[in-house]
Design an enzyme around this catalytic site. Sequence first.
Site, mmCIF file in Angstrom:
data_model
loop_
_atom_site.group_PDB
_atom_site.id
_atom_site.type_symbol
_atom_site.label_atom_id
_atom_site.label_comp_id
_atom_site.label_asym_id
_atom_site.label_seq_id
_atom_site.Cartn_x
_atom_site.Cartn_y
_atom_site.Cartn_z
ATOM 1 N N TYR A 176 -85.602 -70.463 -17.908
ATOM 2 C CA TYR A 176 -84.250 -70.751 -18.398
ATOM 3 C C TYR A 176 -83.396 -71.136 -17.186
ATOM 4 O O TYR A 176 -82.477 -70.449 -16.791
ATOM 5 C CB TYR A 176 -83.719 -69.499 -19.085
ATOM 6 C CG TYR A 176 -82.471 -69.645 -19.929
ATOM 7 C CD1 TYR A 176 -81.683 -70.789 -19.920
ATOM 8 C CD2 TYR A 176 -82.079 -68.598 -20.753
ATOM 9 C CE1 TYR A 176 -80.547 -70.875 -20.705
ATOM 10 C CE2 TYR A 176 -80.945 -68.677 -21.540
ATOM 11 C CZ TYR A 176 -80.188 -69.814 -21.507
ATOM 12 O OH TYR A 176 -79.056 -69.886 -22.278
ATOM 13 N N ASP A 231 -80.800 -73.411 -14.861
ATOM 14 C CA ASP A 231 -79.654 -74.315 -14.908
ATOM 15 C C ASP A 231 -79.942 -75.512 -13.988
ATOM 16 O O ASP A 231 -80.877 -75.467 -13.180
ATOM 17 C CB ASP A 231 -78.388 -73.591 -14.438
ATOM 18 C CG ASP A 231 -77.932 -72.550 -15.451
ATOM 19 O OD1 ASP A 231 -78.234 -72.706 -16.642
ATOM 20 O OD2 ASP A 231 -77.281 -71.573 -15.034
#
Length: 371
Positions: free
Chosen positions: A349, A351
């Site tokens: 996950y 960014d």
Amino acid sequence: MSKRILIVGSGFFGSVCARELADAGHHCQVIEKRDHIGGNCYTRYSEEADCHEHVYGAHIFHTNSQKIWDYVNRFASFNTYVNRVKAAHGNKIYSFPINLLTLHQLFGVNTPAEARSKVAADCVSNNNPKNMEEYCLATFGRTIYETFFYGYSLKQWNREPKDLPAAIARRVLIRYNFDDNYFADRFQGIPIGGYTAIFEKLLDGIQVDLGTDFFSDQENWIQKYDHVIFTGPIDAYFHRQFGALEYRSLRWETELLDKADAQGCAVVNHTDANIPYTRTYEHKHFDLAYTKDKTLLTKEYPLNWEPGKLEVYPVNTDKNQALYAQYSAAAQELAGKVTFGGRLGSYRYYDMHQVIGAALKTSADLIETWR
Ligand code: UDP
């Protein structure tokens, strides 16, 4: 010695690796199955609204790393946008992430001390929260959990928060002052001219074949190159031989509205379980562009992933992590020939800034190995 490298996917991981490896003298070719570069960061200009549409959901660049900030600033200038989200619940709008204004709106408290004691009284103490629900109850208390997290997370992940890892909710801050910046990083902004222009610059001078699917001829693609950088789903690379990893998908409904301003800010989170979308974005606010009387508004709907749908989020449950460990071990065995990276290639996950950081490290390591 110069290598011939195939890069599968033109999102941040693939495009940064392509730039770095090409600059080090290697020959790179990028293949991209979509008809545009940039992966899910792709933006396109809307003449009618005079702003860039974030076609695959809101992308707000933020980082704490001077090195990564300097790197992206080679390819774009950033505006002064700061993500100050609003959360809609029932017929009320709250400041978000949770800050003193939110706590004032929820509980009528006015000072940091009043806010702290109100939240503490609402918390269920737990030194070792094992899931998202326990984490939220221990950190934010029951009122905040029920107002902002329960319904949103149920929609977003299609799971009860007690069946989700605590790490997902750790992304969201609570502050006992009036700072309503969604991120706690030193650097933040939206690239002036949109994200796609960054990818055009990253990929300048590098051959990119759009509409080209690696899986239509996987073995042949691999054979033709010295090395492959693969940024698609890692389980797809291995034909899901250990089983399918789970992803969460999204779909977006975008309308051009005949008004100058629809919601007064870029992002509103919709936290009620019975409203099917989780967020609305108004794109002109990302660009700080207020020249037109029309506006683009997008509703973001979470979706179950199935083959053919876009993989957007890895689902970091224990079961998926155990499965990923098997794929990761298989990937290790190919390390001399194939490198996996990006959100889908490393099932993380991530960014944007983390993807760029990982790509810079990976490409530096490869350059060193081949020196
Ligand atoms: N979340 C929530 N309510 C909100 C915002 C976030 O419950 O109003 C939870 C939700 O589970 C979400 C997670 O916190 O998936 C992380 O939020 P973030 O805003 O980082 O999500 P992203 O922008 O990555 O989709």
